[in-house]
Write a protein that holds these residues in place. Structure first.
Motif, mmCIF file in Angstrom:
data_model
loop_
_atom_site.group_PDB
_atom_site.id
_atom_site.type_symbol
_atom_site.label_atom_id
_atom_site.label_comp_id
_atom_site.label_asym_id
_atom_site.label_seq_id
_atom_site.Cartn_x
_atom_site.Cartn_y
_atom_site.Cartn_z
ATOM 1 N N LEU A 134 -7.037 1.662 -2.985
ATOM 2 C CA LEU A 134 -5.964 0.841 -3.540
ATOM 3 C C LEU A 134 -6.143 -0.642 -3.244
ATOM 4 O O LEU A 134 -6.440 -1.444 -4.128
ATOM 5 C CB LEU A 134 -4.591 1.321 -3.053
ATOM 6 C CG LEU A 134 -4.155 2.718 -3.501
ATOM 7 C CD1 LEU A 134 -2.775 3.055 -2.930
ATOM 8 C CD2 LEU A 134 -4.122 2.832 -5.013
ATOM 9 N N ARG A 152 0.909 3.752 -3.104
ATOM 10 C CA ARG A 152 0.403 5.093 -2.840
ATOM 11 C C ARG A 152 1.439 6.147 -3.222
ATOM 12 O O ARG A 152 1.108 7.201 -3.783
ATOM 13 C CB ARG A 152 0.025 5.228 -1.363
ATOM 14 C CG ARG A 152 -0.419 6.629 -0.937
ATOM 15 C CD ARG A 152 -1.603 7.122 -1.715
ATOM 16 N NE ARG A 152 -2.831 6.410 -1.395
ATOM 17 C CZ ARG A 152 -3.957 6.540 -2.079
ATOM 18 N NH1 ARG A 152 -3.991 7.313 -3.149
ATOM 19 N NH2 ARG A 152 -5.028 5.855 -1.736
ATOM 20 N N TYR A 172 0.827 -1.207 0.000
ATOM 21 C CA TYR A 172 0.000 0.000 0.000
ATOM 22 C C TYR A 172 0.865 1.263 0.000
ATOM 23 O O TYR A 172 0.641 2.174 -0.822
ATOM 24 C CB TYR A 172 -0.915 0.022 1.218
ATOM 25 C CG TYR A 172 -1.699 1.310 1.351
ATOM 26 C CD1 TYR A 172 -2.895 1.485 0.661
ATOM 27 C CD2 TYR A 172 -1.223 2.358 2.131
ATOM 28 C CE1 TYR A 172 -3.597 2.680 0.752
ATOM 29 C CE2 TYR A 172 -1.922 3.549 2.228
ATOM 30 C CZ TYR A 172 -3.100 3.708 1.537
ATOM 31 O OH TYR A 172 -3.787 4.889 1.628
ATOM 32 N N LYS A 221 -7.243 1.750 -8.650
ATOM 33 C CA LYS A 221 -6.764 3.138 -8.659
ATOM 34 C C LYS A 221 -7.886 4.150 -8.407
ATOM 35 O O LYS A 221 -7.608 5.301 -8.076
ATOM 36 C CB LYS A 221 -6.094 3.449 -9.993
ATOM 37 C CG LYS A 221 -4.833 2.640 -10.272
ATOM 38 C CD LYS A 221 -4.237 3.041 -11.622
ATOM 39 C CE LYS A 221 -3.000 2.243 -11.951
ATOM 40 N NZ LYS A 221 -2.423 2.619 -13.267
#
Length: 572
Positions: free
Chosen positions: A403, A393, A389, A420
């Motif tokens: 996500l 990110r 993540y 996304k």
């Protein structure tokens, strides 16, 4: 065990001669046993196989339940003030109905001491229990309950009948008034007076009956309440006596640390989320071993705990394998006892995925499928921020979606689906909720598996006393289903495909290792089997409907430990 240096301090076996002691003591909650501890454990295991001084049914190691009871044992390698190495041995709880068996260190506090206060207190609590049971089963108490119940039932029915009679009378009088509407006024007036008197009479009669019912029921209630009050008093008295006994026990369990400071069991757990010690706290092998060592000026060098015998019905324990100390019962105690003792650092604070590389399998404007390396977190943990993540990110700062659509265990490698956009995330999660997404995992299992394919249904829940472990629980567990199929076999391992229907935490790991599952833990499973260079579990295939185009997207990733190419179509 080898010839003892004392009743509890045993000489290390010959194959331990020349081994170098570790520079620091074992971190007890995540470790690989030091060679010295392995040698001591092997010596103890040999003793368990040949000793005849006591008897205990350890069940059928590695098999289905046979009614036996496996046990956790521990060894503690220690150094005397003279520099000599030896080892201590202990077992968790009691064994062969005893707290004292030859060669094993005594408990921190002996609950089974016939001369101790616990036995007398236990008898006192049991006497109250017998008194409670005698009162509950007494003929007078049961007769009072029956009499009250029967009286209430009968009088309630009679009162209901009377209410209906009054209601019927009201309807009858109404009909009479309507029928008399054509009568002379004098006759109507006389009828009205008579009907009113009749209504008043019935109303007062109902009130008198209700009052009489209340008085009669109240008498029966008072008779029954005499017994219930006595029962409530006895139950409260037993609870108070039991609580007092328990508090006294907590005060008797006092634990040393390396500097000689002591703390009671009650004070240790007062600072935890439990508030009070859970059942069995202080009875595990590790606290027993350290306590004896500290009391007898022996310096702890290395610790190892292993399971011996049949696995318990819910948690997974494999015969002869080593396990860390439990979190719920032991972590608070050992947190105190290890104060002042140089100990290995907590490896769980390190980030094993720091230098691992994520590769992209599929990508477009809304969806991303990556190949997660083993030992990289899917999402940030309590102590480690680095994760799929956090990396994604950072790489896609304009992404609007949460996500992560689903997760893989830190130790599991393979395909991970990300969204996304918020809209894509919502649609993909709906597919997971509906279980329409197809997944296939490759796993290498320790040992052989009976049969070629099948389905495992074992409900799972978290082990409240030893997180993050999961246990099988038919009462409170959530449904967990996995399909499996053998792909290849050899003498030591079995390669299988798993197709999970549900997605519970550690589902495949528990279904593989549990005796009612495949009874063969995944190679490298440090929670339910035996640690290796990695966990041999890989998410190899993923099929889903694209959230925008609704086109079927099929992604595959060959398992790094399985040389044969993974099938590209689900089900092949």
């Amino acid at each position: 065990m080898s010839s003892p240096l004392s009743p509890y301090l045993h000489t290390l076996p010959a194959d331990a001669v020349g081994l170098t002691p570790p520079p620091r003591f074992t971190y007890p909650f995540y470790y690989r046993p030091d060679p010295l501890a392995l040698a001591a454990a092997a010596d103890l295991q040999n003793h368990l196989e040949v000793q005849t001084e006591w008897k205990h049914d350890f069940g059928t190691p590695g098999g289905k339940s046979s009614g036996g009871r496996g046990k956790m044992f521990g060894v503690l390698v220690v150094r005397t003030d003279g520099g000599e190495l030896g080892y201590l041995a202990a077992y968790s709880g009691k064994l062969a109905d005893s707290n004292h068996l030859p060669g094993f260190v005594p408990p921190v506090f002996d609950l089974l001491d016939p001369e101790g206060f616990y036995r007398a207190g236990e008898v006192s609590v049991h006497e109250l229990t017998l008194e409670i049971e005698a009162l509950r089963s007494s003929e007078d108490f049961q007769a009072a309950e029956r009499d009250y119940t029967e009286t209430v039932t009968r009088l309630t029915a009679e009162l209901a009948e009377e209410r209906q009679r009054v209601k019927d009378g009201k309807q009858r009088r109404k009909a009479q008034r309507v029928a008399a509407s054509a009568w002379p006024l004098v006759d109507q007036h006389e009828l009205a007076i008579r009907l009113k008197e009749e209504s008043i009479g019935e109303s007062y009669g109902l009130k008198r009956m209700k009052k009489a019912v209340d008085i009669h029921v109240d008498r029966k209630q008072k008779t029954l309440d005499e017994y219930r009050t006595k029962l409530t008093h006895l139950i409260a008295h037993r609870a108070d006596r039991s609580a007092t006994l328990q508090a006294r026990i907590f005060d008797q369990y006092t634990f040393l640390d390396a500097a000689g400071a002591t703390r009671s069991l009650g004070s240790i757990f007062k600072e935890t989320i439990f508030g009070t010690p859970p059942a069995g706290a202080g009875e595990c092998a590790a606290p027993k071993l350290l306590q004896y060592a500290y009391r007898n000026d022996l310096h702890p060098v290395a610790l190892a705990e292993f399971w011996w015998g049949e696995s318990p019905g819910s948690a997974i324990r494999k015969h002869g394998l080593f396990y860390p100390a439990c979190r719920g019962k032991c972590e608070p105690i050992l947190g105190h006892m290890l104060q002042g003792l140089p100990t290995d650092p907590n490896p769980l604070l390190e980030n094993p995925g720091q230098h691992k590389v994520i590769t992209t399998i599929y990508e477009d404007d809304t969806v991303l499928v990556i190949n997660k390396p083993a030992e990289l977190l899917s999402v940030p943990g309590k102590r480690i921020e680095d994760s799929v993540y956090s990396r994604v990110r950072s790489a896609y700062p304009d992404a609007t979606g949460p996500l992560i659509v689903h997760r893989l265990d830190m130790s599991t490698s393979g395909l991970l689906l990300l969204a996304k956009t918020k809209e894509a995330h919502k649609k993909l999660q709906q597919q997971f909720f509906k279980r329409s997404i197809k997944k296939r995992y490759v796993a290498l299992l320790s040992g052989t598996v009976a049969g070629d394919s099948g389905t495992i249904d074992l409900p799972l829940r978290g082990d409240l006393e030893d997180r993050p472990r999961q246990i099988v629980c038919t009462t409170h567990g959530k449904a967990a289903r996995s399909h499996w199929e053998v792909i290849a076999r050899n003498a030591a391992t079995t390669l299988v495909h798993f197709r999970p229907v549900t997605g519970r935490t550690h589902q495949l790991r528990v279904h593989a290792a549990h005796p009612d599952g495949l009874n063969a833990s995944i190679v490298g499973d440090d929670l339910y089997g035996q640690a290796a260079d990695r966990l041999y579990l890989h998410a190899a295939y993923l099929e889903f409907l694209h959230p925008t185009s609704r086109e079927a997207i099929r992604c595959s990733s060959p398992a790094p430990f399985a040389p044969a190419a993974a099938p590209t179509e689900y089900g092949q």
